[in-house]
Design an enzyme around this catalytic site. Structure first.
Site, PDB file in Angstrom:
ATOM      1  N   ASN A   1      47.943  30.336  36.326  1.00  0.00           N
ATOM      2  CA  ASN A   1      49.090  31.116  36.793  1.00  0.00           C
ATOM      3  C   ASN A   1      49.182  31.008  38.322  1.00  0.00           C
ATOM      4  O   ASN A   1      49.192  32.000  39.040  1.00  0.00           O
ATOM      5  CB  ASN A   1      48.984  32.575  36.343  1.00  0.00           C
ATOM      6  CG  ASN A   1      50.300  33.297  36.533  1.00  0.00           C
ATOM      7  OD1 ASN A   1      51.366  32.723  36.342  1.00  0.00           O
ATOM      8  ND2 ASN A   1      50.239  34.539  36.943  1.00  0.00           N
TER       9      ASN A   1
ATOM     10  N   HIS B   1      46.848  29.850  45.704  1.00  0.00           N
ATOM     11  CA  HIS B   1      46.025  28.790  45.094  1.00  0.00           C
ATOM     12  C   HIS B   1      46.350  27.430  45.699  1.00  0.00           C
ATOM     13  O   HIS B   1      45.467  26.606  45.934  1.00  0.00           O
ATOM     14  CB  HIS B   1      46.301  28.707  43.586  1.00  0.00           C
ATOM     15  CG  HIS B   1      45.916  29.924  42.812  1.00  0.00           C
ATOM     16  ND1 HIS B   1      46.843  30.741  42.207  1.00  0.00           N
ATOM     17  CD2 HIS B   1      44.705  30.453  42.523  1.00  0.00           C
ATOM     18  CE1 HIS B   1      46.226  31.716  41.585  1.00  0.00           C
ATOM     19  NE2 HIS B   1      44.928  31.573  41.752  1.00  0.00           N
TER      20      HIS B   1
ATOM     21  N   GLY C   1      39.808  32.247  47.780  1.00  0.00           N
ATOM     22  CA  GLY C   1      40.677  33.072  48.608  1.00  0.00           C
ATOM     23  C   GLY C   1      39.924  34.282  49.132  1.00  0.00           C
ATOM     24  O   GLY C   1      39.158  34.920  48.403  1.00  0.00           O
TER      25      GLY C   1
ATOM     26  N   GLN D   1      34.106  38.913  46.003  1.00  0.00           N
ATOM     27  CA  GLN D   1      33.806  37.742  45.164  1.00  0.00           C
ATOM     28  C   GLN D   1      33.310  36.576  46.036  1.00  0.00           C
ATOM     29  O   GLN D   1      32.338  35.894  45.706  1.00  0.00           O
ATOM     30  CB  GLN D   1      35.067  37.331  44.399  1.00  0.00           C
ATOM     31  CG  GLN D   1      34.981  35.971  43.732  1.00  0.00           C
ATOM     32  CD  GLN D   1      36.191  35.658  42.874  1.00  0.00           C
ATOM     33  OE1 GLN D   1      36.302  36.170  41.773  1.00  0.00           O
ATOM     34  NE2 GLN D   1      37.090  34.816  43.349  1.00  0.00           N
TER      35      GLN D   1
HETATM   36  O1  PAF Z   1      39.227  34.302  41.561  1.00  0.00           O
HETATM   37  C1  PAF Z   1      39.394  33.874  40.406  1.00  0.00           C
HETATM   38  O2  PAF Z   1      40.488  33.430  40.032  1.00  0.00           O
HETATM   39  C2  PAF Z   1      38.242  33.912  39.422  1.00  0.00           C
HETATM   40  O3  PAF Z   1      37.481  35.063  39.580  1.00  0.00           O
HETATM   41  C3  PAF Z   1      37.371  32.634  39.443  1.00  0.00           C
HETATM   42  C4  PAF Z   1      36.660  32.487  40.794  1.00  0.00           C
HETATM   43  C5  PAF Z   1      38.223  31.417  39.177  1.00  0.00           C
HETATM   44  C6  PAF Z   1      36.281  32.717  38.368  1.00  0.00           C
HETATM   45  O4  PAF Z   1      36.824  32.835  37.094  1.00  0.00           O
END
Ligand code: PAF
Length: 285
Positions: free
Chosen positions: A32, A37, A149, A155
């Protein structure tokens, strides 16, 4: 652009690049795709010989009460956008390919402490799911660089720690948050906002910008600034989960001596859970 669905082919693809002395950049995603991205991809294609994007809605990072089923999936348009952005290879496996023995029974990777605070308090298993899938992707493809990001700042720190602790050769690169014209951080979950909520949503960014401006002007009562921002969000119609001024490396609550800070915020708005953050450096006293 090569499209790969199975783990062995991804391993072979990346081995062939390494044998040809080509550097590999990876952009892990759940699909998506939005401009955020595509900025990660742009960074990867600018410096790496080959860019691999991964598209996988990872069940292990969703709790039972979360939006796994509803999570927006748009493989066809994602593939078109990746091809147009110069991506060399897409890895889009099925769940059984990544978790053959079952999501709950296969090996998991966890990064303690950092995973338990802030978003981890509301989502206790979330970062274990993220760390597990990212570790699997890194082991398979052994990318030289991987792009994440900074909107998901917690994360990003967890993945940096994971790569260091597991002695992985992948260099983790955080890329600045891409925002809509009104300041709202781009996110796949913005699609859950109603028209009215979408108009209110940029208040999250405004609230943390006001905190940054106050800190820049010399305010140092962190608790007061946090309370004010939470009240600002409640008045705008959010249910704030947390608004914290943290040390930028550890995410511990900032102390008066810390110079490298990050303002971290999460709040619910209707059916969406929005997060945002801002990093800042205070002048030495
Ligand atoms: O940030 C994301 O989209 C997700 O947490 C990732 C890093 C692709 C792991 O599934």
């Amino acid at each position: 652009m090569e499209i790969i669905k199975d783990a062995e082919s991804l391993r072979r693809y990346s081995e062939s690049k390494r044998r040809a002395q080509k550097s590999l950049g990876m952009v892990p995603t759940m699909g998506n795709l939005h401009a955020g991205h595509l900025t990660l991809l742009e960074r990867a294609t600018a410096v790496c010989d080959a860019a691999i994007a991964t598209i996988f809605v990872n069940p292990l990072q969703f709790a039972a009460n979360e939006d796994l089923e509803a999570y927006p999936r748009s493989l066809d348009s994602d593939l078109k956008a990746l091809a147009a952005g110069g991506c060399d290879c897409v890895f889009a496996p099925a769940v059984a390919e990544m978790y053959g023995s079952g999501t709950q029974t296969s090996t998991q990777v966890s990064v303690p402490e950092l995973s338990q605070i802030l978003c981890g308090q509301q989502r206790p298993d979330h970062f274990r799911g993220v760390a597990t899938i990212v570790a699997k992707l890194f082991v398979l493809a052994r990318p030289d660089k991987a792009y994440f990001g900074l909107k998901d700042y917690q994360q990003y720190l967890i993945i940096k720690r994971l790569a260091a602790d597991l002695f992985l050769d992948t260099h983790i690169i955080g890329v600045e948050t891409v925002r809509e014209a009104d300041g709202l951080a781009m996110s796949s979950r913005n699609a859950y906002l109603s028209e009215r909520e979408r108009r209110i949503a940029p208040e999250l960014y405004r609230a943390i910008c006001a905190m940054r401006d106050a800190l820049d002007s010399g305010a140092r009562d962190f608790a007061l600034l946090e309370d004010r921002a939470a009240a600002h969000l409640s008045a705008a119609g959010f249910s704030p989960e947390y608004v914290r001024i943290c040390h930028a490396d550890t995410l511990a609550g900032a102390s008066g001596d810390d110079r490298q800070l990050v303002i971290m915020a999460a709040a619910r708005l209707g059916g969406a859970r929005l997060i945002d953050n801002l990093r800042l450096e205070l002048p030495a006293r």
